[in-house]
Design a protein around this motif. Structure first.
Motif, PDB file in Angstrom:
ATOM      1  N   MET A   1       0.844  -1.151   0.000  1.00 22.92           N
ATOM      2  CA  MET A   1       0.000   0.000   0.000  1.00 22.92           C
ATOM      3  C   MET A   1       0.900   1.228   0.000  1.00 22.92           C
ATOM      4  O   MET A   1       1.820   1.334   0.805  1.00 22.92           O
ATOM      5  N   ASP A   2       0.636   2.144  -0.904  1.00 18.93           N
ATOM      6  CA  ASP A   2       1.410   3.381  -0.979  1.00 18.93           C
ATOM      7  C   ASP A   2       0.774   4.411  -0.046  1.00 18.93           C
ATOM      8  O   ASP A   2      -0.407   4.739  -0.185  1.00 18.93           O
ATOM      9  N   LEU A   3       1.551   4.899   0.912  1.00 19.15           N
ATOM     10  CA  LEU A   3       1.081   5.902   1.864  1.00 19.15           C
ATOM     11  C   LEU A   3       1.967   7.140   1.743  1.00 19.15           C
ATOM     12  O   LEU A   3       2.939   7.301   2.479  1.00 19.15           O
ATOM     13  N   PRO A   4       1.659   8.033   0.788  1.00 16.24           N
ATOM     14  CA  PRO A   4       2.528   9.168   0.504  1.00 16.24           C
ATOM     15  C   PRO A   4       2.639  10.183   1.639  1.00 16.24           C
ATOM     16  O   PRO A   4       3.578  10.975   1.675  1.00 16.24           O
ATOM     17  N   GLU A   5       1.695  10.180   2.569  1.00 15.91           N
ATOM     18  CA  GLU A   5       1.765  11.105   3.697  1.00 15.91           C
ATOM     19  C   GLU A   5       2.235  10.422   4.978  1.00 15.91           C
ATOM     20  O   GLU A   5       2.396  11.070   6.005  1.00 15.91           O
ATOM     21  N   GLY A   6       2.408   9.103   4.928  1.00 20.89           N
ATOM     22  CA  GLY A   6       2.865   8.373   6.106  1.00 20.89           C
ATOM     23  C   GLY A   6       1.815   8.225   7.185  1.00 20.89           C
ATOM     24  O   GLY A   6       2.141   8.006   8.346  1.00 20.89           O
ATOM     25  N   GLU A   7       0.535   8.358   6.826  1.00 20.38           N
ATOM     26  CA  GLU A   7      -0.550   8.199   7.784  1.00 20.38           C
ATOM     27  C   GLU A   7      -1.590   7.246   7.229  1.00 20.38           C
ATOM     28  O   GLU A   7      -1.803   7.158   6.029  1.00 20.38           O
ATOM     29  N   LEU A   8      -2.249   6.558   8.149  1.00 20.57           N
ATOM     30  CA  LEU A   8      -3.327   5.644   7.801  1.00 20.57           C
ATOM     31  C   LEU A   8      -4.466   5.915   8.766  1.00 20.57           C
ATOM     32  O   LEU A   8      -4.256   5.982   9.978  1.00 20.57           O
ATOM     33  N   ARG A   9      -5.644   6.128   8.241  1.00 20.50           N
ATOM     34  CA  ARG A   9      -6.809   6.347   9.095  1.00 20.50           C
ATOM     35  C   ARG A   9      -7.723   5.138   8.984  1.00 20.50           C
ATOM     36  O   ARG A   9      -7.986   4.650   7.894  1.00 20.50           O
ATOM     37  N   LEU A  10      -8.210   4.685  10.115  1.00 22.42           N
ATOM     38  CA  LEU A  10      -9.120   3.547  10.150  1.00 22.42           C
ATOM     39  C   LEU A  10     -10.550   4.050  10.206  1.00 22.42           C
ATOM     40  O   LEU A  10     -10.833   5.095  10.786  1.00 22.42           O
ATOM     41  N   GLN A  11     -11.433   3.274   9.590  1.00 21.65           N
ATOM     42  CA  GLN A  11     -12.842   3.649   9.573  1.00 21.65           C
ATOM     43  C   GLN A  11     -13.676   2.402   9.780  1.00 21.65           C
ATOM     44  O   GLN A  11     -13.484   1.396   9.114  1.00 21.65           O
ATOM     45  N   ALA A  12     -14.611   2.483  10.702  1.00 24.08           N
ATOM     46  CA  ALA A  12     -15.556   1.383  10.935  1.00 24.08           C
ATOM     47  C   ALA A  12     -16.758   1.585  10.025  1.00 24.08           C
ATOM     48  O   ALA A  12     -17.224   2.714   9.849  1.00 24.08           O
ATOM     49  N   PRO A  13     -17.261   0.500   9.426  1.00 26.62           N
ATOM     50  CA  PRO A  13     -18.384   0.650   8.495  1.00 26.62           C
ATOM     51  C   PRO A  13     -19.609   1.318   9.112  1.00 26.62           C
ATOM     52  O   PRO A  13     -20.297   2.074   8.456  1.00 26.62           O
ATOM     53  N   THR A  14     -19.880   1.061  10.383  1.00 25.72           N
ATOM     54  CA  THR A  14     -21.082   1.632  10.997  1.00 25.72           C
ATOM     55  C   THR A  14     -20.795   2.877  11.821  1.00 25.72           C
ATOM     56  O   THR A  14     -21.670   3.703  12.014  1.00 25.72           O
ATOM     57  N   ALA A  15     -19.566   3.041  12.316  1.00 27.63           N
ATOM     58  CA  ALA A  15     -19.261   4.157  13.210  1.00 27.63           C
ATOM     59  C   ALA A  15     -18.502   5.292  12.525  1.00 27.63           C
ATOM     60  O   ALA A  15     -18.321   6.352  13.110  1.00 27.63           O
ATOM     61  N   GLY A  16     -18.037   5.082  11.310  1.00 31.04           N
ATOM     62  CA  GLY A  16     -17.304   6.121  10.600  1.00 31.04           C
ATOM     63  C   GLY A  16     -15.825   6.135  10.959  1.00 31.04           C
ATOM     64  O   GLY A  16     -15.316   5.221  11.607  1.00 31.04           O
ATOM     65  N   PRO A  17     -15.112   7.200  10.560  1.00 29.52           N
ATOM     66  CA  PRO A  17     -13.658   7.251  10.788  1.00 29.52           C
ATOM     67  C   PRO A  17     -13.312   7.428  12.266  1.00 29.52           C
ATOM     68  O   PRO A  17     -14.042   8.064  13.014  1.00 29.52           O
TER      69      PRO A  17
END
Length: 83
Positions: A1-17
């Motif tokens: 996975m290419d992460l050009p900003e060096g950050e990854l945000r997780l998101q739950a399908p029902t609860a959002g990010p």
């Protein structure tokens, strides 16, 4: 996975990010390994990957440890190339 900003945000399908970003050591290309544990008594869980609508395999035996949670996820991330 290419992460050009060096950050990854997780998101739950029902609860959002989630409000807590996963900040990696530096921008670059990363590999990931995901391991899920679901509470099968609450509902079937489908893959978070786009285009995968089938219910995921869920071995029984973790129900007591899950309590009222519907899932736990372990994500391992390692860089394979620097941006």
């Amino acid at each position: 996975m290419d992460l050009p900003e060096g950050e990854l945000r997780l998101q739950a399908p029902t609860a959002g990010p989630w409000d807590i970003p996963l900040v990696l050591p530096s921008p670059g290309t990363y590999r990931m390994r995901w391991q899920w544990v679901f509470n099968p008594d609450l509902s079937p869980i489908t893959s978070p990957l786009k285009g995968c609508d089938d219910a995921l395999y869920n071995p029984r035996g973790h129900e007591a440890a899950m309590g009222d949670r519907d899932q736990y996820c372990l994500v391992q991330v390692w860089r394979i190339a620097v941006a």
